[in-house]
Design a protein around this motif. Structure first.
Motif, short mmCIF file in Angstrom:
data_model
loop_
_atom_site.label_atom_id
_atom_site.label_comp_id
_atom_site.label_asym_id
_atom_site.label_seq_id
_atom_site.Cartn_x
_atom_site.Cartn_y
_atom_site.Cartn_z
N ALA A 71 11.08 -12.15 -38.35
CA ALA A 71 10.34 -13.41 -38.33
C ALA A 71 10.83 -14.33 -37.21
CB ALA A 71 10.49 -14.12 -39.69
N ALA A 72 12.15 -14.36 -36.97
CA ALA A 72 12.69 -15.20 -35.91
C ALA A 72 12.23 -14.72 -34.53
CB ALA A 72 14.21 -15.22 -35.98
N ALA A 75 8.67 -15.65 -34.09
CA ALA A 75 8.51 -17.07 -33.77
C ALA A 75 8.78 -17.34 -32.29
CB ALA A 75 9.46 -17.90 -34.64
N LYS A 78 5.76 -16.28 -30.42
CA LYS A 78 4.69 -17.25 -30.63
C LYS A 78 4.89 -18.49 -29.77
CE LYS A 78 2.39 -19.96 -34.23
NZ LYS A 78 2.36 -20.32 -35.68
N ASP A 79 6.12 -19.00 -29.74
CA ASP A 79 6.39 -20.20 -28.94
C ASP A 79 6.16 -19.93 -27.46
OD1 ASP A 79 7.09 -21.53 -31.24
OD2 ASP A 79 9.25 -21.24 -31.00
#
Length: 292
Positions: A71-72, A75, A78-79
């Motif tokens: 998940a990290a 993320a 995504k950023d």
């Protein structure tokens, strides 16, 4: 008596018809279901297994500074995408890698032909090419920085020094495997000099040459990543190697994994989109690969 003589002819005709039908069936496009099951599903399953193992291992390690969670990492991807940086990282490295590989192709091809066809040149340069091929690409980064400075020329120099020996050696191997009968037939039909190289030697040496190109690209990509990791300068932009080094400097393992996954993705994508189809086409054209 007549029936006895016609029977073998009928059998031969049926065998020939069967072979023609087999070739026709093999040449057709495979159904979509066959492609999905045999080409798409296996890598999807492999990725799913890796993700599951990663998810199960993360709580065991229980240290985000050593192993970030999926998940990290997601993320971080995504950023970078929302900021518009993700494609920029990829394009900075891919454009350098492909351009450097193109220059390596222009140098390595005639060099390989020269080494393969001239005994004195092979005796003089052949061992050096083999030694350069085994030399780690990262070893060229410090002298390239000293000679050329922190710029794109240094990047391309490191790529050339890593890729040219592989391309040249691959072509030498391919030329060595050309049957002498092909060369004699070409000379008989007037294919001598550059004409013989273009119409006889290069086409006959294509399997080994393509293998050298694949290896040359692998060395190009590895050389570029080493140069981007070691040579940090704002004017060079942020490529994938620089992204990896930024993650290490910041002790951000999620960014490190982002860079590693992007480097792996680009390497696989280039192979699947360019080199694997080229290799299959060459092998299939020589009857060495059956269309599935």
């Amino acid at each position: 008596m007549a029936s006895t003589e016609t029977q073998p002819a009928q059998d031969a005709g049926s065998v020939e018809a069967g072979l023609d039908a087999l070739e026709t069936a093999a040449a057709g496009r495979p159904p979509l279901r066959h492609t999905l099951v045999n080409k798409v599903l296996p890598p999807v399953i492999a990725i799913a297994v890796v993700l599951v193992a990663w998810t199960l291992l993360y709580p065991v390690v229980d240290d985000p500074s050593k192993l970030p969670s999926p998940a990290a990492v997601g993320a971080v991807f995504k950023d970078a995408w929302l900021r518009g940086d993700l494609l920029g990282y990829i394009w900075t490295s891919v454009s350098r890698g492909l351009l450097g590989f193109f220059f390596a192709l222009l140098i390595g091809t005639p060099l390989g032909l020269l080494v393969a066809r001239v005994k004195f040149v092979r005796a003089a340069i052949g061992p050096i090419l083999s030694g350069l091929q085994s030399l780690p690409s990262v070893a060229w980064v410090p002298p390239a920085v000293i000679w050329l400075g922190l710029n794109n020329s240094m990047m391309y120099a490191v790529i050339l020094l890593g890729a040219v020996p592989s391309i040249a050696n691959g072509l030498v191997s391919g030329v060595d495997q050309v049957p002498p009968l092909f060369l004699r037939a070409g000379r008989t039909m007037g294919a001598t000099g550059l004409k013989g190289v273009w119409h006889v030697t290069l086409p006959a040496a294509l399997p080994g040459y393509v293998a050298g190109l694949k290896q040359g690209w692998a060395f190009s990509w590895r050389s570029l990543m080493a140069a981007e990791i070691i040579a940090n300068f704002p004017d060079l932009g942020v490529g994938l190697g620089q992204l990896l080094e930024n993650g290490r400097t910041a002790s951000d393992m999620a960014m490190v994994f982002e860079a590693i996954l992007l480097i792996l993705f680009v390497g696989i994508a280039i192979d699947l989109l360019i080199f694997s189809p080229l290799e299959r086409r060459v092998l299939r054209g020589r009857g060495l690969l059956v269309r599935s």
